[in-house]
Design a protein around this motif. Structure first.
Motif, PDB file in Angstrom:
ATOM      1  N   ALA A   1      -8.640   2.722 -34.033  1.00 56.28           N
ATOM      2  CA  ALA A   1      -9.453   2.238 -32.912  1.00 56.28           C
ATOM      3  C   ALA A   1     -10.397   1.133 -33.367  1.00 56.28           C
ATOM      4  O   ALA A   1     -10.545   0.105 -32.703  1.00 56.28           O
ATOM      5  CB  ALA A   1     -10.240   3.392 -32.299  1.00 56.28           C
ATOM      6  N   LEU A   2     -11.025   1.331 -34.511  1.00 57.94           N
ATOM      7  CA  LEU A   2     -11.930   0.313 -35.047  1.00 57.94           C
ATOM      8  C   LEU A   2     -11.174  -0.967 -35.395  1.00 57.94           C
ATOM      9  O   LEU A   2     -11.660  -2.076 -35.122  1.00 57.94           O
ATOM     10  CB  LEU A   2     -12.669   0.860 -36.262  1.00 57.94           C
ATOM     11  CG  LEU A   2     -13.634   2.016 -35.965  1.00 57.94           C
ATOM     12  CD1 LEU A   2     -14.049   2.702 -37.255  1.00 57.94           C
ATOM     13  CD2 LEU A   2     -14.836   1.534 -35.183  1.00 57.94           C
ATOM     14  N   ASP A   3      -9.979  -0.825 -35.959  1.00 56.09           N
ATOM     15  CA  ASP A   3      -9.171  -1.997 -36.306  1.00 56.09           C
ATOM     16  C   ASP A   3      -8.747  -2.774 -35.060  1.00 56.09           C
ATOM     17  O   ASP A   3      -8.814  -4.010 -35.032  1.00 56.09           O
ATOM     18  CB  ASP A   3      -7.947  -1.590 -37.119  1.00 56.09           C
ATOM     19  CG  ASP A   3      -8.292  -1.091 -38.512  1.00 56.09           C
ATOM     20  OD1 ASP A   3      -9.430  -1.321 -38.976  1.00 56.09           O
ATOM     21  OD2 ASP A   3      -7.415  -0.446 -39.135  1.00 56.09           O
ATOM     22  N   LYS A   4      -8.295  -2.068 -34.013  1.00 56.81           N
ATOM     23  CA  LYS A   4      -7.899  -2.726 -32.767  1.00 56.81           C
ATOM     24  C   LYS A   4      -9.083  -3.440 -32.135  1.00 56.81           C
ATOM     25  O   LYS A   4      -8.961  -4.566 -31.649  1.00 56.81           O
ATOM     26  CB  LYS A   4      -7.322  -1.710 -31.775  1.00 56.81           C
ATOM     27  CG  LYS A   4      -5.929  -1.257 -32.081  1.00 56.81           C
ATOM     28  CD  LYS A   4      -5.437  -0.314 -31.015  1.00 56.81           C
ATOM     29  CE  LYS A   4      -4.042   0.184 -31.327  1.00 56.81           C
ATOM     30  NZ  LYS A   4      -3.541   1.114 -30.306  1.00 56.81           N
ATOM     31  N   THR A   5     -10.223  -2.765 -32.142  1.00 52.95           N
ATOM     32  CA  THR A   5     -11.428  -3.361 -31.562  1.00 52.95           C
ATOM     33  C   THR A   5     -11.842  -4.599 -32.340  1.00 52.95           C
ATOM     34  O   THR A   5     -12.159  -5.638 -31.756  1.00 52.95           O
ATOM     35  CB  THR A   5     -12.565  -2.323 -31.522  1.00 52.95           C
ATOM     36  OG1 THR A   5     -12.141  -1.220 -30.708  1.00 52.95           O
ATOM     37  CG2 THR A   5     -13.840  -2.916 -30.962  1.00 52.95           C
ATOM     38  N   CYS A   6     -11.816  -4.508 -33.647  1.00 52.05           N
ATOM     39  CA  CYS A   6     -12.163  -5.643 -34.501  1.00 52.05           C
ATOM     40  C   CYS A   6     -11.240  -6.827 -34.208  1.00 52.05           C
ATOM     41  O   CYS A   6     -11.700  -7.972 -34.077  1.00 52.05           O
ATOM     42  CB  CYS A   6     -12.080  -5.228 -35.962  1.00 52.05           C
ATOM     43  SG  CYS A   6     -12.621  -6.497 -37.115  1.00 52.05           S
ATOM     44  N   SER A   7      -9.968  -6.576 -34.057  1.00 52.57           N
ATOM     45  CA  SER A   7      -8.994  -7.626 -33.774  1.00 52.57           C
ATOM     46  C   SER A   7      -9.286  -8.276 -32.415  1.00 52.57           C
ATOM     47  O   SER A   7      -9.272  -9.508 -32.297  1.00 52.57           O
ATOM     48  CB  SER A   7      -7.586  -7.039 -33.790  1.00 52.57           C
ATOM     49  OG  SER A   7      -6.639  -8.008 -33.448  1.00 52.57           O
ATOM     50  N   ARG A   8      -9.548  -7.476 -31.398  1.00 45.74           N
ATOM     51  CA  ARG A   8      -9.857  -8.016 -30.065  1.00 45.74           C
ATOM     52  C   ARG A   8     -11.129  -8.871 -30.100  1.00 45.74           C
ATOM     53  O   ARG A   8     -11.193  -9.941 -29.493  1.00 45.74           O
ATOM     54  CB  ARG A   8     -10.045  -6.899 -29.056  1.00 45.74           C
ATOM     55  CG  ARG A   8      -8.783  -6.269 -28.571  1.00 45.74           C
ATOM     56  CD  ARG A   8      -9.103  -5.237 -27.470  1.00 45.74           C
ATOM     57  NE  ARG A   8      -7.984  -4.392 -27.209  1.00 45.74           N
ATOM     58  CZ  ARG A   8      -6.963  -4.715 -26.408  1.00 45.74           C
ATOM     59  NH1 ARG A   8      -6.956  -5.873 -25.795  1.00 45.74           N
ATOM     60  NH2 ARG A   8      -5.969  -3.874 -26.224  1.00 45.74           N
ATOM     61  N   LEU A   9     -12.138  -8.365 -30.794  1.00 49.68           N
ATOM     62  CA  LEU A   9     -13.407  -9.103 -30.888  1.00 49.68           C
ATOM     63  C   LEU A   9     -13.215 -10.424 -31.619  1.00 49.68           C
ATOM     64  O   LEU A   9     -13.762 -11.459 -31.207  1.00 49.68           O
ATOM     65  CB  LEU A   9     -14.457  -8.252 -31.596  1.00 49.68           C
ATOM     66  CG  LEU A   9     -14.986  -7.058 -30.804  1.00 49.68           C
ATOM     67  CD1 LEU A   9     -15.699  -6.084 -31.721  1.00 49.68           C
ATOM     68  CD2 LEU A   9     -15.900  -7.526 -29.676  1.00 49.68           C
ATOM     69  N   ARG A  10     -12.444 -10.409 -32.678  1.00 50.04           N
ATOM     70  CA  ARG A  10     -12.182 -11.631 -33.448  1.00 50.04           C
ATOM     71  C   ARG A  10     -11.464 -12.659 -32.571  1.00 50.04           C
ATOM     72  O   ARG A  10     -11.841 -13.831 -32.525  1.00 50.04           O
ATOM     73  CB  ARG A  10     -11.366 -11.310 -34.694  1.00 50.04           C
ATOM     74  CG  ARG A  10     -11.216 -12.495 -35.635  1.00 50.04           C
ATOM     75  CD  ARG A  10     -10.509 -12.157 -36.938  1.00 50.04           C
ATOM     76  NE  ARG A  10     -11.331 -11.288 -37.786  1.00 50.04           N
ATOM     77  CZ  ARG A  10     -11.065 -10.007 -38.050  1.00 50.04           C
ATOM     78  NH1 ARG A  10      -9.988  -9.432 -37.555  1.00 50.04           N
ATOM     79  NH2 ARG A  10     -11.855  -9.301 -38.822  1.00 50.04           N
ATOM     80  N   LYS A  11     -10.437 -12.214 -31.841  1.00 51.09           N
ATOM     81  CA  LYS A  11      -9.685 -13.120 -30.959  1.00 51.09           C
ATOM     82  C   LYS A  11     -10.568 -13.707 -29.869  1.00 51.09           C
ATOM     83  O   LYS A  11     -10.385 -14.855 -29.459  1.00 51.09           O
ATOM     84  CB  LYS A  11      -8.498 -12.390 -30.332  1.00 51.09           C
ATOM     85  CG  LYS A  11      -7.368 -12.136 -31.294  1.00 51.09           C
ATOM     86  CD  LYS A  11      -6.242 -11.367 -30.631  1.00 51.09           C
ATOM     87  CE  LYS A  11      -5.182 -10.990 -31.650  1.00 51.09           C
ATOM     88  NZ  LYS A  11      -4.152 -10.111 -31.086  1.00 51.09           N
ATOM     89  N   ALA A  12     -11.543 -12.917 -29.409  1.00 51.16           N
ATOM     90  CA  ALA A  12     -12.448 -13.377 -28.346  1.00 51.16           C
ATOM     91  C   ALA A  12     -13.626 -14.190 -28.889  1.00 51.16           C
ATOM     92  O   ALA A  12     -14.423 -14.710 -28.117  1.00 51.16           O
ATOM     93  CB  ALA A  12     -12.967 -12.170 -27.559  1.00 51.16           C
ATOM     94  N   GLY A  13     -13.741 -14.261 -30.217  1.00 45.68           N
ATOM     95  CA  GLY A  13     -14.850 -14.987 -30.823  1.00 45.68           C
ATOM     96  C   GLY A  13     -16.185 -14.271 -30.677  1.00 45.68           C
ATOM     97  O   GLY A  13     -17.239 -14.903 -30.659  1.00 45.68           O
ATOM     98  N   LEU A  14     -16.149 -12.952 -30.621  1.00 44.03           N
ATOM     99  CA  LEU A  14     -17.356 -12.157 -30.367  1.00 44.03           C
ATOM    100  C   LEU A  14     -17.708 -11.187 -31.492  1.00 44.03           C
ATOM    101  O   LEU A  14     -18.654 -10.413 -31.363  1.00 44.03           O
ATOM    102  CB  LEU A  14     -17.186 -11.371 -29.061  1.00 44.03           C
ATOM    103  CG  LEU A  14     -16.966 -12.211 -27.806  1.00 44.03           C
ATOM    104  CD1 LEU A  14     -16.568 -11.321 -26.633  1.00 44.03           C
ATOM    105  CD2 LEU A  14     -18.206 -13.018 -27.477  1.00 44.03           C
ATOM    106  N   LEU A  15     -16.980 -11.227 -32.576  1.00 39.51           N
ATOM    107  CA  LEU A  15     -17.158 -10.249 -33.645  1.00 39.51           C
ATOM    108  C   LEU A  15     -18.573 -10.241 -34.211  1.00 39.51           C
ATOM    109  O   LEU A  15     -19.105  -9.180 -34.544  1.00 39.51           O
ATOM    110  CB  LEU A  15     -16.133 -10.489 -34.754  1.00 39.51           C
ATOM    111  CG  LEU A  15     -16.084  -9.451 -35.868  1.00 39.51           C
ATOM    112  CD1 LEU A  15     -15.797  -8.050 -35.320  1.00 39.51           C
ATOM    113  CD2 LEU A  15     -15.034  -9.832 -36.900  1.00 39.51           C
TER     114      LEU A  15
END
Length: 108
Positions: A72-86
């Motif tokens: 879950a943390l990995d998926k969230t991290c990936s989504r945030l990175r793609k959105a430029g929000l990490l």
């Protein structure tokens, strides 16, 4: 409106908004979270809500996200990175019952 009145409404009569709990919860989140806020996502799951929160808090805000599952943390991290929000989010590999160990600032 009473519970029995709500239960008597036919699905086709319900407003479209109420047919999707995610849509309704996002409506309330948008009304409650503002630029500069610090908020907690108690279970980041697939990251969709975390991305929404990170967008709403803006560049000066912070999201603190918890989950016990690494995937879950990995998926969230990936989504945030793609959105430029990490950079707006701290992801914590722990249950939200330990919130007091990680959150030391006021939250919205």
């Amino acid at each position: 409106m009473t519970l029995s009145e709500i239960n008597s409404i036919k699905v086709r009569e319900m407003p479209r908004l109420f047919l999707n709990a995610v849509t309704l919860s996002h409506k309330y989140i948008r009304e409650a979270v503002s630029n500069g806020d610090t908020v907690v996502d108690a279970t980041v799951g697939n990251g969709r809500d975390t991305v929404l929160l990170a967008d709403l808090v803006g560049k000066t805000g912070r999201v603190i996200g918890f989950d016990t599952q690494r995937i879950a943390l990995d998926k969230t991290c990936s989504r945030l990175r793609k959105a430029g929000l990490l950079e707006r989010v701290s992801l914590i590999a722990a249950g939200h019952q330990y919130l007091d160990r990680y959150v030391h600032q006021p939250i919205t």
